[in-house]
Design a protein around this motif. Structure first.
Motif, PDB file in Angstrom:
ATOM      1  N   VAL A  51       0.867  -1.171   0.000  1.00 21.73           N
ATOM      2  CA  VAL A  51       0.000   0.000   0.000  1.00 21.73           C
ATOM      3  C   VAL A  51       0.911   1.230   0.000  1.00 21.73           C
ATOM      4  O   VAL A  51       1.782   1.353   0.865  1.00 21.73           O
ATOM      5  CB  VAL A  51      -0.928   0.054   1.229  1.00 21.73           C
ATOM      6  N   VAL A  52       0.722   2.111  -0.966  1.00 20.11           N
ATOM      7  CA  VAL A  52       1.543   3.306  -1.102  1.00 20.11           C
ATOM      8  C   VAL A  52       0.634   4.530  -1.162  1.00 20.11           C
ATOM      9  O   VAL A  52      -0.412   4.505  -1.818  1.00 20.11           O
ATOM     10  CB  VAL A  52       2.424   3.244  -2.374  1.00 20.11           C
ATOM     11  N   VAL A  86      -2.303   3.503  -3.661  1.00 19.84           N
ATOM     12  CA  VAL A  86      -2.010   2.506  -4.687  1.00 19.84           C
ATOM     13  C   VAL A  86      -1.825   1.170  -3.969  1.00 19.84           C
ATOM     14  O   VAL A  86      -0.931   1.020  -3.132  1.00 19.84           O
ATOM     15  CB  VAL A  86      -0.741   2.859  -5.478  1.00 19.84           C
ATOM     16  N   ILE A  87      -2.686   0.205  -4.288  1.00 22.54           N
ATOM     17  CA  ILE A  87      -2.713  -1.069  -3.569  1.00 22.54           C
ATOM     18  C   ILE A  87      -2.475  -2.199  -4.558  1.00 22.54           C
ATOM     19  O   ILE A  87      -3.107  -2.257  -5.619  1.00 22.54           O
ATOM     20  CB  ILE A  87      -4.066  -1.259  -2.861  1.00 22.54           C
ATOM     21  N   ARG A  88      -1.545  -3.076  -4.200  1.00 17.44           N
ATOM     22  CA  ARG A  88      -1.223  -4.209  -5.072  1.00 17.44           C
ATOM     23  C   ARG A  88      -1.327  -5.519  -4.299  1.00 17.44           C
ATOM     24  O   ARG A  88      -0.978  -5.589  -3.125  1.00 17.44           O
ATOM     25  CB  ARG A  88       0.183  -4.044  -5.657  1.00 17.44           C
ATOM     26  N   TRP A  89      -1.838  -6.528  -4.998  1.00 13.31           N
ATOM     27  CA  TRP A  89      -1.911  -7.864  -4.416  1.00 13.31           C
ATOM     28  C   TRP A  89      -1.891  -8.893  -5.538  1.00 13.31           C
ATOM     29  O   TRP A  89      -1.942  -8.538  -6.732  1.00 13.31           O
ATOM     30  CB  TRP A  89      -3.162  -8.030  -3.562  1.00 13.31           C
ATOM     31  N   LEU A  99      -4.963  -1.599  -7.686  1.00 17.11           N
ATOM     32  CA  LEU A  99      -6.145  -0.789  -7.378  1.00 17.11           C
ATOM     33  C   LEU A  99      -5.697   0.613  -7.021  1.00 17.11           C
ATOM     34  O   LEU A  99      -4.784   0.800  -6.221  1.00 17.11           O
ATOM     35  CB  LEU A  99      -6.913  -1.421  -6.210  1.00 17.11           C
ATOM     36  N   LEU A 100      -6.360   1.612  -7.596  1.00 18.18           N
ATOM     37  CA  LEU A 100      -6.133   3.009  -7.229  1.00 18.18           C
ATOM     38  C   LEU A 100      -7.354   3.498  -6.473  1.00 18.18           C
ATOM     39  O   LEU A 100      -8.474   3.459  -6.990  1.00 18.18           O
ATOM     40  CB  LEU A 100      -5.925   3.878  -8.479  1.00 18.18           C
ATOM     41  N   PHE A 101      -7.146   3.945  -5.251  1.00 19.79           N
ATOM     42  CA  PHE A 101      -8.215   4.514  -4.441  1.00 19.79           C
ATOM     43  C   PHE A 101      -8.066   6.022  -4.429  1.00 19.79           C
ATOM     44  O   PHE A 101      -7.021   6.552  -4.065  1.00 19.79           O
ATOM     45  CB  PHE A 101      -8.164   3.961  -3.020  1.00 19.79           C
TER      46      PHE A 101
END
Length: 360
Positions: A51-52, A86-89, A99-101
């Motif tokens: 998570v960034v 910016v979330i990566r999995w 995913l961009l929140f």
């Protein structure tokens, strides 16, 4: 749940409180109980890879909205900083997901009626002191080594101020843009609550200052993934329905190395969830006097009781931060101190969420 999401795994432990037959007080009790059930279920899904946090813009916002009825600050405006997560999995089959929140197009968002009107009434020299742009969505992604075509999902807690045309493209020429924009994120889908899409089709006068409905006229319908309710999207990543601020409001929930975080714009400061610990002028006294356990971000008041209940749900899901008086609630628009706004410097702020190998 009768109407399951079209993405992710539906969450049966969280009901859609806005559709409940219970009175508002009963819904509040239900929110607390359901949060306890979902916490354990969600934590067991794991954690995302990373998570960034990426800062986009700091801008003025009326104090009477952001700290609803509670603030005694003399400043009519406070500052909020809009940020993207910016979330990566990796899915169970090994496929990477991005995913961009809150990937706000800041340049086009300024034409939202309320902010456009405010800008026209604000002298340029003052506006330059109050508005600070920190970076763009595409610029941040380039810095992180993420190609736009690698982005799978775009999520906003709600679509106030959002203009998506440059992100998902349009089906017709756009006169104000001088072109028919091609999608910057050609493979991304916008996860949105069906209730918000329905509300935007015929806006109430209370809603009109905050939306740009004309910008959605030629956005391709297939760009959206409508859901009804809450869904787990991946390990340690969920979107939950939190109605009130808008009819189809939703919040991001992520499980990290420090525990569970919740993010939305339902409140603008972590201390708004524990106002008894706030040193902002008036906040603690107001909460004590009126027996309010949260301080809402209330620029819209269509369903204020639902928003209050949703914030209590968020509060009940989030873990304690290292500063134990405050929770791991990360406002998508976070209160930011500024010399121009006396009495509005937060007691505590998170500034970012950092999880995984890559940091902002």
């Amino acid at each position: 749940m009768a109407d399951l999401p079209t993405v992710g795994t539906g969450v049966d432990t969280l009901s859609d409180l806005s559709r409940s037959d219970e009175p508002p007080g009963g819904r509040l009790r239900t929110a607390r109980a359901e949060a306890g059930a979902f916490r354990g279920e969600f934590a067991s899904t794991g954690t995302p890879d990373s998570v960034v946090t990426c800062d986009l813009v700091t801008l003025p916002y009326p104090t009477r909205f952001g700290l609803f009825r509670a603030s005694r600050a003399i400043a009519p405006f406070l500052s909020i900083t809009n940020r993207m997560l910016v979330i990566r999995w990796h899915d169970s089959d090994g496929r990477p997901q991005v995913l961009l929140f809150e990937p706000s197009d800041v340049e086009l968002g300024r034409y939202t009626p309320y902010f456009d009107n405010l800008a026209q009434r604000t002298p340029g020299v003052l506006a330059r002191q109050m508005v600070r742009e920190h970076g763009t969505v595409l610029g941040h992604l380039a810095r992180l080594g993420i190609q736009p075509d690698e982005v799978d999902y775009l999520i906003f807690d709600h679509l106030h101020t959002q203009d998506l045309r440059r992100w998902v493209g349009t089906t017709a020429h756009q006169d104000d843009l001088g072109a028919r924009p091609q999608a910057a994120f050609p493979n991304a889908k916008v996860i949105v609550q069906r209730d918000e899409l329905a509300g935007m089709a015929e806006l109430h006068p209370l809603q009109r200052p905050w939306y740009q409905p004309a910008t959605y006229r030629h956005v391709p319908p297939e760009a959206f993934l409508p859901i009804s309710g809450s869904a787990v999207l991946g390990p340690g990543v969920a979107v939950i329905k939190t109605p009130g601020h808008v009819f189809g409001n939703q919040s991001l929930v992520v499980n990290t190395s420090t525990g569970i975080w919740v993010s939305s714009e339902n409140v603008i400061a972590a201390e708004a969830l524990t106002p008894e610990h706030s040193r902002l002028p008036g906040i603690a006294g107001w909460a004590r006097r009126w027996q309010q356990e949260v301080v809402l971000n209330a620029n819209t008041i269509e369903t204020t009781a639902d928003q209050y209940n949703s914030v209590v749900l968020e509060k009940s899901l989030a873990d304690r931060s290292q500063a134990a008086r405050f929770l791991q609630f990360f406002p998508s628009s976070e209160l930011t101190g500024a010399w121009t706004n006396p009495g509005t410097t937060p007691t505590f702020s998170h500034g970012r969420i950092t999880h995984g190998a890559q940091s902002a």
